[in-house]
Design an enzyme around this catalytic site. Structure first.
Site, PDB file in Angstrom:
ATOM      1  N   LYS A  23       0.870  -1.177   0.000  1.00  0.00           N
ATOM      2  CA  LYS A  23       0.000   0.000   0.000  1.00  0.00           C
ATOM      3  C   LYS A  23       0.904   1.224   0.000  1.00  0.00           C
ATOM      4  O   LYS A  23       1.608   1.498   0.981  1.00  0.00           O
ATOM      5  CB  LYS A  23      -0.900   0.010   1.231  1.00  0.00           C
ATOM      6  CG  LYS A  23      -1.738   1.282   1.362  1.00  0.00           C
ATOM      7  CD  LYS A  23      -2.472   1.317   2.694  1.00  0.00           C
ATOM      8  CE  LYS A  23      -3.086   2.693   2.929  1.00  0.00           C
ATOM      9  NZ  LYS A  23      -3.679   2.805   4.286  1.00  0.00           N
TER      10      LYS A  23
ATOM     11  N   GLY B  21      -7.927   9.117  10.225  1.00  0.00           N
ATOM     12  CA  GLY B  21      -8.213   9.161  11.651  1.00  0.00           C
ATOM     13  C   GLY B  21      -9.215  10.203  12.102  1.00  0.00           C
ATOM     14  O   GLY B  21      -9.503  10.321  13.293  1.00  0.00           O
TER      15      GLY B  21
ATOM     16  N   ALA C 218      -9.568   5.439   4.863  1.00  0.00           N
ATOM     17  CA  ALA C 218      -9.314   6.607   5.726  1.00  0.00           C
ATOM     18  C   ALA C 218     -10.524   7.525   5.869  1.00  0.00           C
ATOM     19  O   ALA C 218     -11.232   7.807   4.899  1.00  0.00           O
ATOM     20  CB  ALA C 218      -8.126   7.425   5.246  1.00  0.00           C
ATOM     21  N   GLY C 219     -10.725   7.970   7.107  1.00  0.00           N
ATOM     22  CA  GLY C 219     -11.708   9.003   7.389  1.00  0.00           C
ATOM     23  C   GLY C 219     -13.089   8.535   7.784  1.00  0.00           C
ATOM     24  O   GLY C 219     -13.918   9.341   8.209  1.00  0.00           O
TER      25      GLY C 219
ATOM     26  N   ASN D 246      -9.056   1.398  10.426  1.00  0.00           N
ATOM     27  CA  ASN D 246      -8.341   0.992  11.621  1.00  0.00           C
ATOM     28  C   ASN D 246      -8.883   1.743  12.832  1.00  0.00           C
ATOM     29  O   ASN D 246      -9.457   1.155  13.746  1.00  0.00           O
ATOM     30  CB  ASN D 246      -6.844   1.242  11.446  1.00  0.00           C
ATOM     31  CG  ASN D 246      -6.002   0.755  12.608  1.00  0.00           C
ATOM     32  OD1 ASN D 246      -4.811   1.017  12.673  1.00  0.00           O
ATOM     33  ND2 ASN D 246      -6.565   0.020  13.556  1.00  0.00           N
TER      34      ASN D 246
END
Length: 259
Positions: free
Chosen positions: A100, A161, A187-188, A209
């Site tokens: 990635k 995050g 993400a986000g 995550n």
């Protein structure tokens, strides 16, 4: 009914949930959350791994028996050259030939550098890596990354995050429409509603995550996200009704007259 599977770089995946391994309170909760998620692909920053002793590394030793596909990332890289060097180290250690590409242009926003990301993707594809670049939700850039040979493209919904959710669903929809490779929103995202919304737009999967690892109950949240991703995918395949400006009755009137 045709089997709905995801294929990336010749690898067939039954789960559309890609999960990160960082930020969990402890290794036990990490392992249980991964199990609850049903994820087959695990991602982690190569810089957090002891490449010379990966079998003993604190991040990997708890998941080695799960038959997972590892997706190491180049988090922390600020140039294409740095990302390429990190990827080569990961492959040389026997960790994975999947990578990635993650190159941040700004430490405060952690937004991906589009020029360096494209450059690194071109180099790594030529070297035989299965490349999944993390990028912004720019439809033109996502297409360029696909044309450069990316096995899948990973546009962010919002900065890493933040939990802000899909800031630009329109762009994500355009990216999906134009793509000939899987699109993984990365993400986000913050909630199960965000995950379901992304999947309903037609993306092939979701990587997250923080929303799981930082939840009050990461294990339950992992299962909740799994169900949201599955529901969103099923809804997309089913085809939602068109939006209308005015109301329409859900049941028609019959010709019988009341007495």
């Amino acid at each position: 009914m045709k089997r709905d599977t995801l294929r990336i770089g010749g690898q067939e995946l039954s789960s559309r949930f890609f999960i990160g391994t960082g930020l969990f309170p402890n290794p036990y909760i990490q392992q249980e959350a991964i199990k609850a998620s049903g994820a087959e692909v695990l991602t982690f920053a190569i810089r957090r791994i002891q490449l010379d002793r990966s079998e003993d590394d604190s991040i990997l030793q708890h998941v080695q028996e799960g038959g997972f596909r590892y997706l190491p990332n180049t988090s922390g890289a600020s140039t294409a050259e740095e990302a390429v060097r990190i990827a080569r180290l990961a492959r040389a250690s026997g960790l994975s030939d999947w990578i990635k590409v993650e190159i941040s242009a700004n430490e405060r926003t952690l937004l991906p550098d589009p020029i360096e990301t494209l450059k690194a993707t071109e180099i790594l594809v030529k070297e035989g890596f299965t490349v999944l670049p993390y990028t912004s939700d720019d439809p033109v850039l996502c297409k360029r990354l696909e044309e450069a040979g990316a096995a899948a493209v990973m546009p962010g919904a919002a900065p890493i995050g933040t939990g802000l959710g899909l800031l630009n669903p329109y762009h994500i929809g355009l990216i999906v429409e134009e793509a000939n490779v899987p699109i993984i929103v990365d993400a986000g995202l913050g909630s199960v509603a965000d995950a379901a919304q992304a999947m309903e737009l037609g993306v092939s999967g979701v990587l997250m995550n923080t929303p799981v690892a930082k939840a009050k109950d990461p294990v339950r949240m992992a299962e909740a996200m799994k169900l949201a991703i599955e529901a969103g995918r099923l809804a997309y395949l089913s085809g939602r009704i068109e939006k209308k400006k005015y109301a329409s009755a859900s049941s028609g009137f019959n010709s019988l007259k009341l007495k």
